[in-house]
Design an enzyme around this catalytic site. Structure first.
Site, PDB file in Angstrom:
ATOM      1  N   ARG A 145     113.542 145.400  68.343  1.00 30.08           N
ATOM      2  CA  ARG A 145     113.510 146.717  68.301  1.00 30.08           C
ATOM      3  C   ARG A 145     114.860 147.160  67.295  1.00 30.08           C
ATOM      4  NH1 ARG A 145     111.079 145.153  73.056  1.00 30.08           N
ATOM      5  NH2 ARG A 145     109.146 146.276  73.454  1.00 30.08           N
TER       6      ARG A 145
ATOM      7  N   ASP B 253     121.939 143.684  71.352  1.00 27.29           N
ATOM      8  CA  ASP B 253     122.817 143.296  70.125  1.00 27.29           C
ATOM      9  C   ASP B 253     123.861 144.464  69.478  1.00 27.29           C
ATOM     10  OD1 ASP B 253     121.786 140.764  70.515  1.00 27.29           O
ATOM     11  OD2 ASP B 253     120.316 141.020  69.013  1.00 27.29           O
TER      12      ASP B 253
ATOM     13  N   THR C 232     121.633 147.336  65.594  1.00 27.38           N
ATOM     14  CA  THR C 232     121.550 147.354  66.964  1.00 27.38           C
ATOM     15  C   THR C 232     120.088 146.770  67.361  1.00 27.38           C
ATOM     16  OG1 THR C 232     120.743 149.461  67.352  1.00 27.38           O
ATOM     17  CG2 THR C 232     123.263 148.934  67.607  1.00 27.38           C
TER      18      THR C 232
ATOM     19  N   GLU D 207     118.244 140.303  75.270  1.00 24.73           N
ATOM     20  CA  GLU D 207     119.364 140.303  74.446  1.00 24.73           C
ATOM     21  C   GLU D 207     119.541 141.853  74.160  1.00 24.73           C
ATOM     22  OE1 GLU D 207     120.006 138.449  70.118  1.00 24.73           O
ATOM     23  OE2 GLU D 207     119.219 136.905  71.526  1.00 24.73           O
TER      24      GLU D 207
ATOM     25  N   GLU E 297     125.100 143.734  65.854  1.00 25.66           N
ATOM     26  CA  GLU E 297     125.449 142.849  64.729  1.00 25.66           C
ATOM     27  C   GLU E 297     126.039 143.797  63.504  1.00 25.66           C
ATOM     28  OE1 GLU E 297     121.816 139.700  65.028  1.00 25.66           O
ATOM     29  OE2 GLU E 297     121.334 141.674  64.508  1.00 25.66           O
TER      30      GLU E 297
END
Length: 337
Positions: A143, A115, A131, A113, A117
């Site tokens: 992370r 991201d 992130t 994944e 967000e």
């Protein structure tokens, strides 16, 4: 166990030579913008997803009944993925808007994944960006990084980009790189390495999104509408059954893209992180006594975060005096990042 993908052909390592500087800059200018029907399918939300401008724009809404989302029609192994996004305004606590890549529907126990967000907030306080990166199901070692912005993302459209290659991941905001994540040998299979789809969603994250769940979604302000446009999918499309290449955009190495961050861009990234980063797992001493091996410690970042939160980032005791929040900056402040 890391799944070995079949050889996908030489096009996995190819992209147009003329696009190397464009994509490396994060601007995406000149890359084809797909209409919704050309590149995406509705994921959930029924009539909470509305298509505008002949498929060139999509509105996702959240109300008491449901959120909404869409997903790319193809899987991709590496590429450049971007959208212009305008977030909901006013009271947005608990609301989460996500623009991300994932293969969780295919690899439930070892998914990858990448991201973006966007985390809503109470009235008078701006959205924050988070992130995150998972590889091979390493969700317990998230992370995460979190940032304030130099603009209000609900006032207008802003451009958000994920650049993903076999060795690098770079996140951009308005063509400014805000995070560069490099693959290291010590990570093993924790770097995203399997084909992923691109997703965009809006949903109720009341349990965690704003002050750890202290402030929840208030549906008095619904519907919450996130607007998406200028959708770019530029990469190596992969057959979901055979994992062989279906289509690859270009004729030049993806690996060349990440080496072209200019000194000016890197200076802006360093400045952004010093001014606007409010959390990074690399500096979280409550989670990690020793920073994970992929972390590159920047003393200036470390010092700023230690002052911001001495308990999380410095092992000290929290001061309970009032914390002063800077006023919302104008868009022109981007020039000083």
């Amino acid at each position: 166990m890391v799944m070995k993908l079949p050889y996908l052909g030489s096009c996995l390592f190819l992209v147009f030579f003329s696009l190397v500087s464009i994509v490396a800059s994060g601007s995406g200018k000149g890359l084809p913008i797909l209409s919704f029907d050309e590149g995406y399918n509705q994921l959930f939300g029924d009539d909470n997803l509305v298509i505008h401008r002949d498929g060139k724009a999509v509105h996702l809404s959240l109300n008491e009944r449901t959120g909404s989302g869409f997903v790319s029609q193809d899987l991709y192994l590496h590429g450049y993925f971007s959208a212009s996004i305008k977030l909901p305004a006013d009271y947005t606590a608990g609301v989460v808007v996500a623009f991300y890549m994932s293969n969780g529907d295919m690899f439930e126990k070892n998914h990858d994944e990448i991201d973006f967000e966007f985390l809503g907030n109470i009235r008078g306080k701006n959205w924050r960006i988070q992130t995150n990166i998972y590889g091979n199901g390493s969700t317990s070692a998230g992370r995460e990084e979190r940032y304030d912005l130099w603009f209000d993302p609900a006032d207008d459209f802003h451009h958000y980009t994920i650049l993903w290659t076999a060795s690098h991941i770079i996140f951009y905001v308005d063509n400014i790189p805000i995070r560069e994540f490099k693959r290291t040998a010590e990570m093993g299979g924790d770097f995203p390495s399997k084909p992923m789809s691109l997703y965009a969603t809006i949903w109720d994250g009341s349990d965690w999104a704003t002050n750890g769940g202290k402030y929840r979604v208030n549906y008095k302000y619904a519907p919450y509408v996130a607007e998406f446009s200028d959708l770019v999918l530029h990469g190596c499309a992969v057959d979901p059954i055979e994992f062989s290449s279906k289509r690859c955009d270009g004729t030049q190495s993806w690996e060349q893209l990440t080496t072209s961050i200019t000194p000016s861009q890197r200076s802006k990234m360093d400045s952004f992180r010093r001014k606007h980063m409010t959390y990074s797992y690399c500096y979280d001493q409550t989670r990690y006594k020793v920073a994970p091996p992929e972390c590159v410690i920047n003393p200036r970042e470390a010092e700023r975060l230690k002052k911001f939160d001495p308990v999380t980032f410095g092992g000290g005791r929290r001061h309970h005096g009032k914390r002063h929040h800077h006023m919302r900056a104008s868009r022109s402040e981007a020039d000083s990042i």
